[in-house]
Design a protein around this motif. Structure first.
Motif, PDB file in Angstrom:
ATOM      1  N   ARG C  44       0.810  -1.228   0.000  1.00 19.42           N
ATOM      2  CA  ARG C  44       0.000   0.000   0.000  1.00 19.42           C
ATOM      3  C   ARG C  44       0.832   1.262   0.000  1.00 19.42           C
ATOM      4  O   ARG C  44       0.451   2.267  -0.573  1.00 19.42           O
ATOM      5  CB  ARG C  44      -0.953   0.001   1.209  1.00 19.42           C
ATOM      6  CG  ARG C  44      -2.293  -0.678   0.898  1.00 19.42           C
ATOM      7  CD  ARG C  44      -3.260  -0.607   2.072  1.00 19.42           C
ATOM      8  NE  ARG C  44      -2.843  -1.475   3.163  1.00 19.42           N
ATOM      9  CZ  ARG C  44      -2.457  -1.062   4.352  1.00 19.42           C
ATOM     10  NH1 ARG C  44      -2.436   0.230   4.615  1.00 19.42           N
ATOM     11  NH2 ARG C  44      -2.080  -1.906   5.286  1.00 19.42           N
ATOM     12  N   ARG C 124       0.563  -6.374  -6.307  1.00 17.61           N
ATOM     13  CA  ARG C 124       0.865  -4.938  -6.374  1.00 17.61           C
ATOM     14  C   ARG C 124       2.287  -4.651  -5.907  1.00 17.61           C
ATOM     15  O   ARG C 124       2.989  -3.814  -6.475  1.00 17.61           O
ATOM     16  CB  ARG C 124      -0.120  -4.166  -5.499  1.00 17.61           C
ATOM     17  CG  ARG C 124      -1.493  -4.026  -6.114  1.00 17.61           C
ATOM     18  CD  ARG C 124      -2.257  -2.867  -5.489  1.00 17.61           C
ATOM     19  NE  ARG C 124      -3.673  -2.989  -5.807  1.00 17.61           N
ATOM     20  CZ  ARG C 124      -4.564  -3.586  -5.034  1.00 17.61           C
ATOM     21  NH1 ARG C 124      -4.187  -4.106  -3.881  1.00 17.61           N
ATOM     22  NH2 ARG C 124      -5.820  -3.662  -5.404  1.00 17.61           N
ATOM     23  N   GLU C 186      -3.390  -4.733 -10.524  1.00 12.16           N
ATOM     24  CA  GLU C 186      -2.403  -3.662 -10.336  1.00 12.16           C
ATOM     25  C   GLU C 186      -3.020  -2.285 -10.553  1.00 12.16           C
ATOM     26  O   GLU C 186      -2.762  -1.349  -9.812  1.00 12.16           O
ATOM     27  CB  GLU C 186      -1.249  -3.849 -11.318  1.00 12.16           C
ATOM     28  CG  GLU C 186      -0.410  -5.063 -11.008  1.00 12.16           C
ATOM     29  CD  GLU C 186       0.475  -5.458 -12.186  1.00 12.16           C
ATOM     30  OE1 GLU C 186       1.218  -6.447 -12.052  1.00 12.16           O
ATOM     31  OE2 GLU C 186       0.421  -4.794 -13.230  1.00 12.16           O
ATOM     32  N   PHE C 187      -3.805  -2.178 -11.590  1.00 13.71           N
ATOM     33  CA  PHE C 187      -4.380  -0.873 -11.932  1.00 13.71           C
ATOM     34  C   PHE C 187      -5.890  -0.894 -11.765  1.00 13.71           C
ATOM     35  O   PHE C 187      -6.629  -0.396 -12.608  1.00 13.71           O
ATOM     36  CB  PHE C 187      -3.980  -0.506 -13.365  1.00 13.71           C
ATOM     37  CG  PHE C 187      -2.494  -0.506 -13.575  1.00 13.71           C
ATOM     38  CD1 PHE C 187      -1.668   0.308 -12.801  1.00 13.71           C
ATOM     39  CD2 PHE C 187      -1.914  -1.342 -14.510  1.00 13.71           C
ATOM     40  CE1 PHE C 187      -0.295   0.298 -12.978  1.00 13.71           C
ATOM     41  CE2 PHE C 187      -0.534  -1.346 -14.696  1.00 13.71           C
ATOM     42  CZ  PHE C 187       0.279  -0.534 -13.930  1.00 13.71           C
ATOM     43  N   ALA C 189      -7.917   0.723 -10.076  1.00 14.91           N
ATOM     44  CA  ALA C 189      -8.619   2.008 -10.149  1.00 14.91           C
ATOM     45  C   ALA C 189      -8.931   2.377 -11.600  1.00 14.91           C
ATOM     46  O   ALA C 189     -10.024   2.845 -11.924  1.00 14.91           O
ATOM     47  CB  ALA C 189      -7.780   3.105  -9.497  1.00 14.91           C
TER      48      ALA C 189
ATOM     49  N   ILE D 130      -1.535   5.071 -10.127  1.00 17.65           N
ATOM     50  CA  ILE D 130      -2.699   4.176 -10.173  1.00 17.65           C
ATOM     51  C   ILE D 130      -2.470   2.994  -9.230  1.00 17.65           C
ATOM     52  O   ILE D 130      -3.358   2.580  -8.476  1.00 17.65           O
ATOM     53  CB  ILE D 130      -2.928   3.644 -11.602  1.00 17.65           C
ATOM     54  CG1 ILE D 130      -3.024   4.792 -12.599  1.00 17.65           C
ATOM     55  CG2 ILE D 130      -4.184   2.781 -11.637  1.00 17.65           C
ATOM     56  CD1 ILE D 130      -4.255   5.606 -12.477  1.00 17.65           C
ATOM     57  N   LEU D 131      -1.273   2.484  -9.273  1.00 16.65           N
ATOM     58  CA  LEU D 131      -0.928   1.326  -8.455  1.00 16.65           C
ATOM     59  C   LEU D 131      -1.156   1.620  -6.970  1.00 16.65           C
ATOM     60  O   LEU D 131      -1.591   0.759  -6.204  1.00 16.65           O
ATOM     61  CB  LEU D 131       0.548   0.983  -8.712  1.00 16.65           C
ATOM     62  CG  LEU D 131       1.123  -0.308  -8.166  1.00 16.65           C
ATOM     63  CD1 LEU D 131       0.283  -1.497  -8.577  1.00 16.65           C
ATOM     64  CD2 LEU D 131       2.557  -0.491  -8.652  1.00 16.65           C
ATOM     65  N   GLN D 132      -0.841   2.830  -6.563  1.00 14.92           N
ATOM     66  CA  GLN D 132      -0.994   3.184  -5.148  1.00 14.92           C
ATOM     67  C   GLN D 132      -2.432   3.566  -4.816  1.00 14.92           C
ATOM     68  O   GLN D 132      -2.730   3.941  -3.695  1.00 14.92           O
ATOM     69  CB  GLN D 132      -0.066   4.345  -4.777  1.00 14.92           C
ATOM     70  CG  GLN D 132       1.385   4.138  -5.141  1.00 14.92           C
ATOM     71  CD  GLN D 132       2.183   3.486  -4.018  1.00 14.92           C
ATOM     72  OE1 GLN D 132       1.836   3.617  -2.859  1.00 14.92           O
ATOM     73  NE2 GLN D 132       3.238   2.764  -4.357  1.00 14.92           N
ATOM     74  N   GLY D 133      -3.305   3.482  -5.795  1.00 19.10           N
ATOM     75  CA  GLY D 133      -4.708   3.719  -5.497  1.00 19.10           C
ATOM     76  C   GLY D 133      -5.305   4.969  -6.115  1.00 19.10           C
ATOM     77  O   GLY D 133      -6.459   5.302  -5.865  1.00 19.10           O
ATOM     78  N   ALA D 134      -4.513   5.676  -6.910  1.00 21.34           N
ATOM     79  CA  ALA D 134      -5.015   6.842  -7.659  1.00 21.34           C
ATOM     80  C   ALA D 134      -5.604   7.917  -6.761  1.00 21.34           C
ATOM     81  O   ALA D 134      -6.520   8.640  -7.142  1.00 21.34           O
ATOM     82  CB  ALA D 134      -6.042   6.400  -8.691  1.00 21.34           C
TER      83      ALA D 134
END
Lengths: 225, 225, 225, 225
Positions: C44, C124, C186-187, C189, D130-134
């Motif tokens: 995260r 991730r 991974e993406f 979102a 994006i990977l970190q959640g956008a």
DNA sequence: CATGAATGAGCGTTCATTCAT
DNA sequence: TATGAATGAACGCTCATTCAT
């Protein structure tokens, strides 16, 4: 008040380990060191002017350690302020219904002067806090002060009822006494100039006590016999 | 005090240009704007807490402009402090040998209270400066205060000689009057708590004046007839 | 990989103590707790964003204990990354010479999607590591990946030789399959935005599998009969 | 987006001074310098790993100056992310209803690959975000992406209606194309391993384009005639 | 002159890591 | 052994001050 150190007690529950007491002592000792140093520094520089390194240095602890016990400068400041309240109304115990007004007020004035003189840093810090608007003073602290003042005002009203003193607004009278006694510490520089001395000595405090007491008790005017 | 702007026309050899007067006026006006803003900001935040941008904003001038008239924050601070002296002893004119003590002292107390109330920012700033050790107060200013105090103490001594008032240490008495009158402005938060009001109003100041005057003049104790 | 705890009983000369087995187990369990927590946190926040306290808290162990098993944050990170390799090529077992291409590739795509979905944190984290340059990926791990890819490319080449599939660069094809299947995790979102949903559900993964499989196997173009 | 420098325009209103244009240019140039440097640093280190000094150094400006244009690291980050959106859908213009699907998709794949390759830092930064959640992607940006995707999905649906391509879920297909084309830049390290090369060259990108295009358009399976 | 632009010294705070028991 | 206590290096950010026009 000091924060709990940020460690988590996840594994606790196995009873107090044997070194817990000494740990407690260490913490208490360090917190005290920090607060003592902080009062000194804050009283001279104020919240903004105080440097955390200076507090650390004065407390004999490394800077990082300060942040082990407190999480911000403001928290340290609040902790110092909160501690002041405990001693704020100490001298007030002399204002007691079962004493004679003259003796009680004299004792109060002397105690207040002594306390201010003996706790100069705390006194200045408190004055500074009020001067800046008392924004860091907790509501509990203010409520406590309000309550004690009201109670002691009651004592004066009692004296007036018993015709031991003249009718007077007790709260304004207390303000008169507070301000006069604290002045010598808070505004020492000004007091020195007014009295034309380099430094206030015991004799000055004695004369201050005598002047305040006599004036307040007997007034200035010469009376026709 | 404001620096001379760093460039001047001395070497231009053209003498004083025709717009010099208006230039002077502009400068004086801007310096005043800055100092007025500075008093306000310093009184609320103290020297360290005050931000030069805030002073600039409050004065309506761009930040860079402030540095055109003053070369450092401390210089602005010193300038504001110095200006305070001029009004410090204003109320003292009531303490005059040719007046009756009772009336003079009452007038003094009222004037002092009014002045503090009407110049709250200045009063707090001055208090703050003394509290922090009066390190920015010029020697001239302190000497002036010393001299005026001594002179007015002489007036009281004269009254005592004439048996109009009792013998009293005049300087300690002045401290008593200063502290009591200024308290309501400097420590307004505390005064509000003590009087159990949200805000001090004219009635509070009136009662303060009455209590201070009556107490100081006549004393608290009930006398046997 | 976990450090050996820095003290051991080798010099005590008493051989393996009777509780060695349970000690081993405790260590293994704690290491596992830490690594599991670390994967979650690193996935995260990334290596730099992750806080050792957070890993400690998530693992249920005291912070100091984490440093008993690992000697630095980077070491924990490396250990988590290394563990990922073991599951990286799991789905690859479906790409087997003795299966029919269509069925094998469909199974591979489904297995890859499922694995990514079921191991989102690990997926991730691995993606993040590659994205940042794969500097913490061990040479052995990369070599392993290289070898497995080459081997499976051989299977595809065999299918082409047998005229079961068209000639294609097998390695680029694998990249196509990896990227498409991992994308959804991974993406996520971005996938949600593209599919105009709040959250990906099983139906979405099913349609993804179907679309990827059909497209890759049969192509988009309509053929003349 | 860059903040307005924190200066106040209190005295403005006298029209634009003669150097305003050059000031504007200076600001624009410096902001650009910072953003360019920031993309590079953020793409390699991520938001947390990036050091403001490094961005400053890379931009050729002193650290303090960075804070003259931006008020926090996160603001710089957001500004870099926002800029990416403008180029995100550039290649999409090839997906146009009036073109033949085969040619359009091939052009799209090539354009996407080229864009990613030519804007490697931006591409990785976007992937990382994006990977970190956008969480730093503005709602407008996401909405824009959603809208464009929907529109282009409509084009594919049109082609299917016209029986130029088979029925397919257009959104999942776009995901397939995005992921495959971006992979070579985002996960370059993995691509290198898979292809067994040290560095990706033009030939590799060409073969990637060919493999993706052929596979997606024609499928893998050999058809019976 | 006046002022927007630029800057660097220094502060509060964080946190990985080490220490001590 | 296990862990709470301690620490110092480094970071983000502020702001008084100087620069350049």
């Amino acid at each position: 008040m000091a924060e709990e150190p940020k460690t988590n007690n996840v594994t606790s529950g196995r009873g107090v380990p044997s070194h817990a007491v000494s740990d407690e002592r260490i913490r208490a000792r360090n917190v005290l060191k920090i607060l003592t140093a902080a009062v000194e520094v804050f009283s001279r520089k104020g919240l903004d002017g105080a440097r955390i390194v200076e507090i650390a240095k004065a407390s004999g602890l490394p800077k990082g350690n300060v942040y082990y016990y407190f999480s911000s400068k403001e928290e340290i400041y609040n902790a110092t302020i909160d501690r002041l309240i405990h001693s704020w109304d100490e001298a007030f115990r002399h204002i007691s219904a079962d004493r004679e007004p003259a003796e009680a007020i004299e004792a109060y004035v002397r105690a207040k002067l002594e306390h201010a003189r003996g706790n100069a840093a705390e006194t200045r810090l408190f004055a500074n806090e009020i001067l800046q608007g008392a924004e860091h003073l907790s509501l509990e602290a203010r409520e406590h002060m309000r309550r004690v003042t009201a109670e002691k005002a009651g004592v004066l009203d009692g004296w007036a009822e018993a015709r031991k003193i003249v009718r007077v607004d007790a709260r304004h009278l207390f303000i008169l006494l507070w301000s006069a006694t604290q002045f010598y510490v808070e505004f020492e520089a000004l007091a020195c100039d007014a009295l034309d001395v380099r430094q206030l000595r015991t004799a000055d405090y004695d004369l201050a006590a005598k002047t305040i007491t006599n004036t307040v008790l007997n007034g200035l005017l010469v009376r026709p016999e």
